[in-house]
Scaffold this motif. Structure first.
Motif, PDB file in Angstrom:
ATOM      1  N   LEU A   1       0.879  -1.158   0.213  1.00  0.00           N
ATOM      2  CA  LEU A   1      -0.005   0.112  -0.142  1.00  0.00           C
ATOM      3  C   LEU A   1       0.985   1.326  -0.071  1.00  0.00           C
ATOM      4  O   LEU A   1       1.734   1.305   0.691  1.00  0.00           O
ATOM      5  CB  LEU A   1      -1.013   0.144   1.312  1.00  0.00           C
ATOM      6  N   GLU A   2       0.424   2.236  -0.661  1.00  0.00           N
ATOM      7  CA  GLU A   2       1.192   3.527  -0.725  1.00  0.00           C
ATOM      8  C   GLU A   2       1.155   4.155   0.780  1.00  0.00           C
ATOM      9  O   GLU A   2       0.190   3.880   1.625  1.00  0.00           O
ATOM     10  CB  GLU A   2       0.372   4.523  -1.629  1.00  0.00           C
ATOM     11  N   PRO A   3       2.165   4.794   1.197  1.00  0.00           N
ATOM     12  CA  PRO A   3       2.284   5.278   2.636  1.00  0.00           C
ATOM     13  C   PRO A   3       1.186   5.959   2.916  1.00  0.00           C
ATOM     14  O   PRO A   3       0.716   6.092   4.004  1.00  0.00           O
ATOM     15  CB  PRO A   3       3.801   5.919   2.513  1.00  0.00           C
ATOM     16  N   GLY A   4       0.527   6.891   2.002  1.00  0.00           N
ATOM     17  CA  GLY A   4      -0.394   7.766   2.251  1.00  0.00           C
ATOM     18  C   GLY A   4      -1.866   7.115   2.726  1.00  0.00           C
ATOM     19  O   GLY A   4      -2.288   7.673   3.331  1.00  0.00           O
ATOM     20  N   VAL A   5      -1.714   5.953   1.949  1.00  0.00           N
ATOM     21  CA  VAL A   5      -3.035   5.050   2.295  1.00  0.00           C
ATOM     22  C   VAL A   5      -2.918   4.321   3.758  1.00  0.00           C
ATOM     23  O   VAL A   5      -3.798   4.339   4.557  1.00  0.00           O
ATOM     24  CB  VAL A   5      -3.478   4.182   1.080  1.00  0.00           C
ATOM     25  N   ALA A   6      -1.817   3.572   3.760  1.00  0.00           N
ATOM     26  CA  ALA A   6      -1.469   2.816   5.076  1.00  0.00           C
ATOM     27  C   ALA A   6      -1.544   3.517   6.313  1.00  0.00           C
ATOM     28  O   ALA A   6      -1.995   2.904   7.159  1.00  0.00           O
ATOM     29  CB  ALA A   6      -0.261   2.152   4.746  1.00  0.00           C
ATOM     30  N   SER A   7      -0.960   4.912   6.196  1.00  0.00           N
ATOM     31  CA  SER A   7      -1.117   5.584   7.233  1.00  0.00           C
ATOM     32  C   SER A   7      -2.289   6.270   8.121  1.00  0.00           C
ATOM     33  O   SER A   7      -2.753   6.433   8.990  1.00  0.00           O
ATOM     34  CB  SER A   7      -0.174   6.809   7.256  1.00  0.00           C
ATOM     35  N   GLY A   8      -3.288   5.754   7.172  1.00  0.00           N
ATOM     36  CA  GLY A   8      -4.715   6.554   7.267  1.00  0.00           C
ATOM     37  C   GLY A   8      -5.629   5.079   7.609  1.00  0.00           C
ATOM     38  O   GLY A   8      -6.877   5.409   8.002  1.00  0.00           O
TER      39      GLY A   8
END
Length: 313
Positions: free
Chosen positions: A25-32
């Motif tokens: 997952l892209e970091p911006g997605v995973a962090s949310g």
């Protein structure tokens, strides 16, 4: 949720299904991501503040289910269930009969399946697991609005009951309350039945609890409150999601002993609290002077209003 798709508690706890896809997952997605939902023969979904995302077989996410959505077979649900139990279901039996499995680091897995009842109609086990909701805990520091902090520091104010719908920030606010009270020099006992208020790991706590706080981890709330009264001499007891007659009796006993209670409860609206038996029995104990009502899951931690209990009748 680490960049390698693993859930951490300082040290590795377990590797979820399709960890490689989660790691992609892209970091911006995973962090949310706040929840990973696995349902038998249905697409894997990721809950975020913006809504539901559907995981694909290639590790991407979509806003709607599609032909390439990743489907979870029944057998894999069972495998993941045993993994979150640490391959020792009996060690989490009490929590499981209440619908969840606590995980290190404050994470939690909600469990759905077939209930096994005893002769008195009580749930004693859950079999044939059909869905898991892996809740990813994320710490939010200094999360206590000024108006709530002022009440906590006011020794003349009575108990506080934090209320609101699921995922509106009640647990985070309780952590903030513990920090405010500890920094003010108060003696606090935290009864952490689900091990989410002060998550533990093999080396102690994931994050050190607030100053002056003693933590009873994994204790059922009523028993934990009784234990705190007998052995810890707290000025305040903090606990999450109280409800039912046993909890109400423990709250009343603590209040009668001169201990302040700061707790939380699910509620949809302030005006409905006296109409719900679960909340009414707590309000009738007299242990709470104020209800701090939070907005919603879309605005976690935002206070909708602070109500004197008498005004809610």
């Amino acid at each position: 949720l680490g960049s390698d798709g693993l859930l951490y508690e300082g040290k590795l706890r377990f590797r979820p299904l399709n960890a490689d896809l989660l790691a992609a997952l892209e970091p911006g997605v995973a962090s949310g991501v706040t929840e990973i939902r696995l349902r038998c023969q249905q697409p894997v979904t990721l809950q975020t503040m913006q809504g539901t995302l559907y995981l694909t077989k290639s590790g991407h996410v979509r806003m709607c289910p599609a032909s390439d959505s990743l489907i979870t077979p029944f057998a894999e649900i069972q495998d993941c269930f045993y993994a979150v139990c640490g391959y020792s279901v009996h060690s989490v039996q009490h929590a499981l009969t209440n619908g969840y499995v606590p995980l290190g680091g404050g994470h939690r897995a909600g469990v759905c399946g077939t209930a096994v009842l005893n002769s008195e109609g009580e749930i004693i086990n859950v079999r044939r697991i059909t869905s898991l909701n892996i809740r990813v805990a994320r710490e939010v520091r200094e999360a206590c609005p000024k108006e709530v902090a002022d009440l906590l520091r006011d020794d003349s104010a009575g108990g506080l009951l934090f209320a609101g719908p699921p995922a509106c920030g009640k647990t985070t606010l309780l952590r903030g309350a513990a920090r405010v009270l500890g920094n003010a020099g108060r003696l606090v006992a935290i009864v952490d039945e689900r091990m989410e208020l002060c998550p533990t790991c093999t080396d102690g706590f994931v994050t050190p609890p607030a100053l002056g706080c003693d933590v009873l981890s994994g204790y059922p709330k009523a028993l934990g409150m009784q234990q705190a009264l007998r052995t810890l001499a707290p000025q305040t007891i903090i606990c999450d999601e109280v409800g039912g007659m046993e909890d109400a009796r423990a709250v009343l006993a603590a209040a009668n002993a001169g201990v302040r209670i700061v707790a939380s409860i699910h509620a949809q609206a302030p005006g409905l609290m006296w109409g719900r038996p679960q909340s009414r029995v707590l309000l009738e104990t007299g242990a709470f002077q104020y209800v701090v009502f939070l907005e919603s899951a879309r605005t976690p931690g935002v206070v909708k209003g602070i109500y004197d209990v008498a005004s809610l009748r």
